[in-house]
Design an enzyme around this catalytic site. Sequence first.
Site, PDB file in Angstrom:
ATOM      1  N   CYS A  50       8.066   0.010 -12.193  1.00  0.00           N
ATOM      2  CA  CYS A  50       6.667   0.273 -12.566  1.00  0.00           C
ATOM      3  C   CYS A  50       6.431   1.746 -12.892  1.00  0.00           C
ATOM      4  O   CYS A  50       5.385   2.095 -13.449  1.00  0.00           O
ATOM      5  CB  CYS A  50       5.729  -0.171 -11.454  1.00  0.00           C
ATOM      6  SG  CYS A  50       5.909  -1.903 -11.025  1.00  0.00           S
TER       7      CYS A  50
ATOM      8  N   HIS B   3      -0.608   3.857 -12.096  1.00  0.00           N
ATOM      9  CA  HIS B   3      -0.062   2.511 -12.261  1.00  0.00           C
ATOM     10  C   HIS B   3      -1.008   1.519 -11.572  1.00  0.00           C
ATOM     11  O   HIS B   3      -1.478   1.763 -10.465  1.00  0.00           O
ATOM     12  CB  HIS B   3       1.336   2.457 -11.648  1.00  0.00           C
ATOM     13  CG  HIS B   3       1.839   1.074 -11.428  1.00  0.00           C
ATOM     14  ND1 HIS B   3       1.846   0.127 -12.423  1.00  0.00           N
ATOM     15  CD2 HIS B   3       2.342   0.468 -10.320  1.00  0.00           C
ATOM     16  CE1 HIS B   3       2.325  -1.003 -11.934  1.00  0.00           C
ATOM     17  NE2 HIS B   3       2.627  -0.830 -10.664  1.00  0.00           N
TER      18      HIS B   3
ATOM     19  N   ASN C 141      -0.967  -6.541 -12.463  1.00  0.00           N
ATOM     20  CA  ASN C 141       0.049  -5.489 -12.428  1.00  0.00           C
ATOM     21  C   ASN C 141       1.075  -5.805 -13.520  1.00  0.00           C
ATOM     22  O   ASN C 141       1.827  -6.770 -13.397  1.00  0.00           O
ATOM     23  CB  ASN C 141       0.693  -5.483 -11.036  1.00  0.00           C
ATOM     24  CG  ASN C 141       1.813  -4.455 -10.900  1.00  0.00           C
ATOM     25  OD1 ASN C 141       2.339  -3.961 -11.894  1.00  0.00           O
ATOM     26  ND2 ASN C 141       2.182  -4.157  -9.671  1.00  0.00           N
TER      27      ASN C 141
HETATM   28  O1  UT7 Z   1       3.909  -2.377  -8.626  1.00  0.00           O
HETATM   29  C1  UT7 Z   1       4.724  -1.983  -7.573  1.00  0.00           C
HETATM   30  C2  UT7 Z   1       3.931  -1.489  -6.434  1.00  0.00           C
HETATM   31  N1  UT7 Z   1       3.243  -2.578  -5.783  1.00  0.00           N
HETATM   32  C3  UT7 Z   1       2.226  -2.326  -4.957  1.00  0.00           C
HETATM   33  O2  UT7 Z   1       1.851  -1.197  -4.780  1.00  0.00           O
HETATM   34  C4  UT7 Z   1       1.609  -3.470  -4.211  1.00  0.00           C
HETATM   35  C5  UT7 Z   1       1.287  -3.042  -2.800  1.00  0.00           C
HETATM   36  N2  UT7 Z   1       0.817  -4.097  -1.910  1.00  0.00           N
HETATM   37  C6  UT7 Z   1      -0.351  -4.755  -2.069  1.00  0.00           C
HETATM   38  O3  UT7 Z   1      -1.042  -4.574  -3.051  1.00  0.00           O
HETATM   39  C7  UT7 Z   1      -0.826  -5.639  -0.946  1.00  0.00           C
HETATM   40  O4  UT7 Z   1       0.020  -5.477   0.159  1.00  0.00           O
HETATM   41  C8  UT7 Z   1      -0.932  -7.139  -1.317  1.00  0.00           C
HETATM   42  C9  UT7 Z   1      -2.062  -7.342  -2.297  1.00  0.00           C
HETATM   43  C10 UT7 Z   1       0.388  -7.647  -1.906  1.00  0.00           C
HETATM   44  C11 UT7 Z   1      -1.235  -7.976  -0.071  1.00  0.00           C
HETATM   45  O5  UT7 Z   1      -2.459  -7.556   0.506  1.00  0.00           O
HETATM   46  P1  UT7 Z   1      -2.551  -7.146   2.045  1.00  0.00           P
HETATM   47  O6  UT7 Z   1      -3.957  -6.846   2.313  1.00  0.00           O
HETATM   48  O7  UT7 Z   1      -1.530  -6.069   2.299  1.00  0.00           O
HETATM   49  O8  UT7 Z   1      -2.146  -8.506   2.786  1.00  0.00           O
HETATM   50  P2  UT7 Z   1      -1.206  -8.695   4.038  1.00  0.00           P
HETATM   51  O9  UT7 Z   1       0.154  -9.071   3.537  1.00  0.00           O
HETATM   52  O10 UT7 Z   1      -1.335  -7.547   5.001  1.00  0.00           O
HETATM   53  O11 UT7 Z   1      -1.884  -9.943   4.697  1.00  0.00           O
HETATM   54  C12 UT7 Z   1      -3.193  -9.858   5.304  1.00  0.00           C
HETATM   55  C13 UT7 Z   1      -3.676 -11.267   5.633  1.00  0.00           C
HETATM   56  C14 UT7 Z   1      -2.675 -12.075   6.446  1.00  0.00           C
HETATM   57  O12 UT7 Z   1      -3.412 -12.957   7.275  1.00  0.00           O
HETATM   58  P3  UT7 Z   1      -3.645 -12.630   8.839  1.00  0.00           P
HETATM   59  O13 UT7 Z   1      -2.264 -12.487   9.416  1.00  0.00           O
HETATM   60  O14 UT7 Z   1      -4.432 -11.350   8.842  1.00  0.00           O
HETATM   61  O15 UT7 Z   1      -4.403 -13.825   9.319  1.00  0.00           O
HETATM   62  C15 UT7 Z   1      -1.928 -12.874   5.398  1.00  0.00           C
HETATM   63  O16 UT7 Z   1      -1.424 -14.086   5.924  1.00  0.00           O
HETATM   64  O17 UT7 Z   1      -3.879 -12.004   4.426  1.00  0.00           O
HETATM   65  C16 UT7 Z   1      -3.037 -13.159   4.410  1.00  0.00           C
HETATM   66  N3  UT7 Z   1      -2.520 -13.276   3.044  1.00  0.00           N
HETATM   67  C17 UT7 Z   1      -3.112 -14.005   2.099  1.00  0.00           C
HETATM   68  N4  UT7 Z   1      -4.210 -14.771   2.123  1.00  0.00           N
HETATM   69  C18 UT7 Z   1      -4.569 -15.394   0.980  1.00  0.00           C
HETATM   70  C19 UT7 Z   1      -1.435 -12.674   2.510  1.00  0.00           C
HETATM   71  N5  UT7 Z   1      -1.315 -12.997   1.225  1.00  0.00           N
HETATM   72  C20 UT7 Z   1      -2.337 -13.839   0.937  1.00  0.00           C
HETATM   73  C21 UT7 Z   1      -2.737 -14.497  -0.217  1.00  0.00           C
HETATM   74  N6  UT7 Z   1      -3.868 -15.251  -0.160  1.00  0.00           N
HETATM   75  N7  UT7 Z   1      -2.071 -14.393  -1.385  1.00  0.00           N
END
Ligand code: UT7
Length: 331
Positions: free
Chosen positions: A122, A256, A287
């Site tokens: 990226c 990005h 993205n």
């Molecule tokens: O391009 C290269 C660089 N990429 C990036 O910079 C991406 C960086 N990361 C992100 O943008 C974020 O980490 C994501 C958007 C991928 C994920 O968001 P997050 O807020 O970090 O989610 P998480 O993995 O910490 O999960 C938080 C909660 C969890 O539930 P509990 O344990 O709090 O009950 C997950 O199970 O959200 C849940 N969850 C989802 N729920 C609905 C995780 N993914 C999903 C989903 N839909 N797709």
Amino acid sequence: MTGLRAPSGAAGSRLLGIGAYRPARVVDNDEVCARLDSDDAWIRRRSGIVTRRFAGPDETVVSMGTAAAVKALAEAGISPADVGLVLLATMSHLEQSPPAAPRIAHGMGAVGAAAMDIGAACAGFCHALALADSAVRSGTARHVVVIGSERMSDLIDPADRSTAFLFGDGAGAVVVGPSDEPGVGPTVWGSDGTGERLIAHEHSWLRARETRSWPVMRMEGPAVFRWATRIVPDAGRRALRAAGVEPAELAAFVPHQANARIVDSAARALGLGAHTAVARDIEHSGNTSAASVPLALEALRSRGAVRPGDTALLVGFGAGLTHAAQVVRLP
Ligand code: UT7
């Protein structure tokens, strides 16, 4: 012994034109959630994404990259015959050989131009822009076309909660040419190989050959998120300092487009004021990896948020881990 003649080119380089190609098919969150355990409200809240584009069978890394390059050349008023170098940043051209850039050079009519693919995920566009600036200033090319083109939809597992809703397809391009005044500031860049598994294919092509399973891309979202919210403002500050530009002078901030929360957090950390337009192309493009910075630049411009001569801070970051940033003057 006769000494070698030193390379000599232009005093500086600048962006002369921008072009974009967005695939026709718009994919909303409900469509993504047909195969993913998620929902529209969660995706909007946690990433800022409302829709993204997915390429059709005829919209390839080569065809989309060529279309964006042709538009950038037309805007720059530069004939393809005057292009000396074509740089393609991509992570989704699924042929190890041949590279895609020579085909794009041929397709745009830059017959005989040097052409190569750049792999910095990226962050690839900002890396390629640094190389274009050097080529123009050293005289190895007078005009360079820099392209980011991606079909990320080929790499994702549609049921993976940490990647399926994030990525999209598309291509963006700029033309870089000679200038008496610098129009591309010094690039700050770097890598951290200790984070190699944070965004990575599940396994290698060799393994895929043995197991006959597609090596989808996986990401440790929260760890990448923490790294991104640190590296983007840090690289941004260093690029501003290197260019001698104050945050208050910035017309646009174009990081990005990985997540709207990363964009907002970096804009806050850099202390950007209301006068700085912040790119939020993530909302309707998702993205698009190496294509995201030029696509976001084009989107800012087409909604009239920036004008010719404005300064913009570009920051790329991604798998590797890799990052690169520079301040540019807009065409
Ligand atoms: O391009 C290269 C660089 N990429 C990036 O910079 C991406 C960086 N990361 C992100 O943008 C974020 O980490 C994501 C958007 C991928 C994920 O968001 P997050 O807020 O970090 O989610 P998480 O993995 O910490 O999960 C938080 C909660 C969890 O539930 P509990 O344990 O709090 O009950 C997950 O199970 O959200 C849940 N969850 C989802 N729920 C609905 C995780 N993914 C999903 C989903 N839909 N797709």
